[in-house]
Design a protein around this motif. Structure first.
Motif, mmCIF file in Angstrom:
data_model
loop_
_atom_site.group_PDB
_atom_site.id
_atom_site.type_symbol
_atom_site.label_atom_id
_atom_site.label_comp_id
_atom_site.label_asym_id
_atom_site.label_seq_id
_atom_site.Cartn_x
_atom_site.Cartn_y
_atom_site.Cartn_z
ATOM 1 N N TYR A 140 0.826 -1.222 0.000
ATOM 2 C CA TYR A 140 0.000 0.000 0.000
ATOM 3 C C TYR A 140 0.859 1.272 0.000
ATOM 4 C CZ TYR A 140 -3.637 -3.364 0.895
ATOM 5 O OH TYR A 140 -4.484 -4.436 0.779
ATOM 6 N N ASN A 241 -4.393 2.457 13.411
ATOM 7 C CA ASN A 241 -4.589 2.854 12.019
ATOM 8 C C ASN A 241 -3.246 3.268 11.416
ATOM 9 O OD1 ASN A 241 -5.973 3.620 9.678
ATOM 10 N ND2 ASN A 241 -6.344 5.696 10.436
ATOM 11 N N ALA A 247 -3.447 3.506 0.983
ATOM 12 C CA ALA A 247 -4.608 3.022 1.758
ATOM 13 C C ALA A 247 -4.433 3.289 3.251
ATOM 14 C CB ALA A 247 -4.795 1.512 1.545
ATOM 15 N N HIS A 248 -5.587 3.412 3.922
ATOM 16 C CA HIS A 248 -5.620 3.334 5.388
ATOM 17 C C HIS A 248 -5.682 1.849 5.710
ATOM 18 C CE1 HIS A 248 -6.977 7.468 6.532
ATOM 19 N NE2 HIS A 248 -7.390 7.480 5.274
ATOM 20 N N THR A 250 -6.384 -0.505 8.841
ATOM 21 C CA THR A 250 -6.909 -0.317 10.194
ATOM 22 C C THR A 250 -7.186 -1.646 10.869
ATOM 23 O OG1 THR A 250 -7.960 1.707 9.399
ATOM 24 C CG2 THR A 250 -8.696 0.874 11.529
ATOM 25 N N VAL A 273 -8.729 -4.005 7.985
ATOM 26 C CA VAL A 273 -9.344 -3.576 6.736
ATOM 27 C C VAL A 273 -8.405 -2.578 6.051
ATOM 28 C CG1 VAL A 273 -11.354 -2.406 5.746
ATOM 29 C CG2 VAL A 273 -11.634 -3.856 7.739
ATOM 30 N N VAL A 275 -8.462 0.414 3.295
ATOM 31 C CA VAL A 275 -9.386 1.242 2.518
ATOM 32 C C VAL A 275 -8.574 2.212 1.673
ATOM 33 C CG1 VAL A 275 -11.306 2.874 2.602
ATOM 34 C CG2 VAL A 275 -11.132 1.080 4.337
ATOM 35 N N THR A 278 -10.349 0.715 -3.159
ATOM 36 C CA THR A 278 -11.365 -0.294 -2.809
ATOM 37 C C THR A 278 -11.244 -0.570 -1.316
ATOM 38 O OG1 THR A 278 -9.793 -2.041 -3.230
ATOM 39 C CG2 THR A 278 -11.253 -1.459 -5.061
ATOM 40 N N GLU A 279 -12.196 -1.364 -0.814
ATOM 41 C CA GLU A 279 -12.116 -1.753 0.600
ATOM 42 C C GLU A 279 -11.874 -3.256 0.661
ATOM 43 O OE1 GLU A 279 -14.975 -0.001 3.240
ATOM 44 O OE2 GLU A 279 -14.957 -1.770 4.537
ATOM 45 N N GLU A 280 -10.771 -3.646 1.329
ATOM 46 C CA GLU A 280 -10.448 -5.076 1.421
ATOM 47 C C GLU A 280 -10.420 -5.491 2.882
ATOM 48 O OE1 GLU A 280 -6.750 -6.228 -0.993
ATOM 49 O OE2 GLU A 280 -6.707 -4.044 -0.941
#
Ligand code: NAD
Length: 337
Positions: A140, A241, A247-248, A250, A273, A275, A278-280
């Protein structure tokens, strides 16, 4: 090697140890549990089948190692006694209530050649190990900010030794924010500067019950912690976080019941997660305030002679940074008197 252990201090947190030890009994054998209050020792004994004692000294010859779970002002004297009796020590955080005490404890562990580890459990959790791997994989992009929060409703818990500065060692920032700071120092590396501010928000205690901190690491990463012991409503108990370029990421750990009253019986949910575009969902489990990784690390260090990750100097560095931040905050009027 099956490690023979005695546990000193059968209070609220000892039941988390009992739960973990019931799963790893083939490697770690709890021989006795000691508390000056015979009812507390008897209650933990009933759960673990370990012998109840009111004086830990009576059991020292029967064990290789001790777990010390005592009020903070007692960490120093009991740890010294156990190290000098030739026992390996897993000591609940913080190492001590002063740097001088911490230095003497480190020296005693070196002189007696015993493993001395301070229990900061979060970096040993499987989810947190995965969290670190994800950040360090570079998937990321570069990490540039860490943002952690512990949201706790502990108004009924901050009584007795926890309410007094002399026995707790400070306020929430000293006692519990290191659950975030230890992980952040592990992720971020050497710290350039750490500052704090604190206030009272409803817990009956001398030190601050609410604290924030800001820091910068030598590699340019910045970080913040927020810690509430007087939360009106604890939502997510522990949040870490990591903000990376793309991406964040968290990690959240949430009790599904009431942590204070249910203690070690509380069920949990942990998620990681990412984010970005997209959110994975990268991890989902029932892991909570989990001690297995920590206790297994202690065992491995005794077996192999390896230095624990959270050894005396690491834990001393944490309280040294905290005392510096407290001094700066009191000079500038940024904390409670
Ligand atoms: N890792 C975590 O998330 C976590 C959570 C809670 C507490 N803790 C740590 O665990 C330790 C204990 O906290 P707790 O919440 O269980 O406190 P507690 O007050 O519930 O328990 C302390 C116990 O020590 C006993 N005791 C006091 N003096 C003694 C002595 N001289 N000899 C024998 N027993 C004695 C008391 O009777 C009591 O049962 C502290 O270091 C605390 O910071 C860690």
């Amino acid at each position: 090697m099956k490690l023979r252990v005695g546990l000193i201090g059968c209070g609220w947190f000892s039941h988390f140890y009992a739960k973990t030890l019931s799963r790893i009994g083939e490697r770690v054998h709890l021989v006795w549990v000691a508390d000056m209050d015979p009812e507390k020792a008897a209650a933990l004994s009933a759960k673990t089948n370990a012998q109840p004692l009111t004086d830990f000294r009576e059991g020292l010859e029967e064990v290789d190692a001790v777990f010390i779970l005592l009020p903070h002002h007692l960490h120093y004297s009991v740890t010294l006694e156990c190290l000098n009796a030739g026992k390996h020590v897993l000591l609940e955080k913080p190492i001590a209530v002063s740097l001088q005490q911490a230095d003497e404890m480190i020296q005693a562990s070196e002189k007696n050649r015993r493993t001395f580890m301070i229990a900061y459990p979060h970096r040993y959790r499987a989810s947190m190990q995965l969290f670190k791997q994800i950040i360090e994989s570079g998937r990321y992009g570069r990490l540039f900010m860490l943002d952690a929060m512990m949201d706790e409703s502990l108004k009924g818990y901050t009584t007795g030794w926890i309410s007094k500065r002399e026995t707790l060692g400070g306020g929430v920032f000293f006692s519990s924010s290191p659950h975030m700071l230890d992980v952040m120092f592990w992720l971020g590396g050497d710290v350039q500067a750490l500052s704090m501010a604190g206030t009272h928000a409803g817990c009956e205690m001398e030190g601050e019950d609410t604290a924030v901190s800001v820091m910068r690491f030598k590699n340019g990463v910045i970080g913040v912690t927020r810690h509430l012991w007087a939360s009106p409503k604890s939502r997510i108990w522990y949040t870490m976080n990591a903000v990376c370029e793309k991406a964040h990421i968290t990690l959240t750990t949430t009790p599904l019941g009431d942590l204070v009253s249910e203690g070690a019986d509380c069920e949990w949910k942990t998620r990681i997660v990412a984010v970005g575009d997209t959110e994975e969902v990268l991890h989902e489990s029932g892991e909570g305030l989990e001690l297995q990784g920590e206790i297994e690390h202690f065992h491995e260090c005794i077996e192999t002679g390896r230095t624990p990750e959270t050894d005396g100097p690491t834990a001393r560095n944490l309280i040294a940074r905290i005392f510096e931040a407290y001094d700066e905050a009191s000079a500038k009027g940024a904390n409670v008197l």
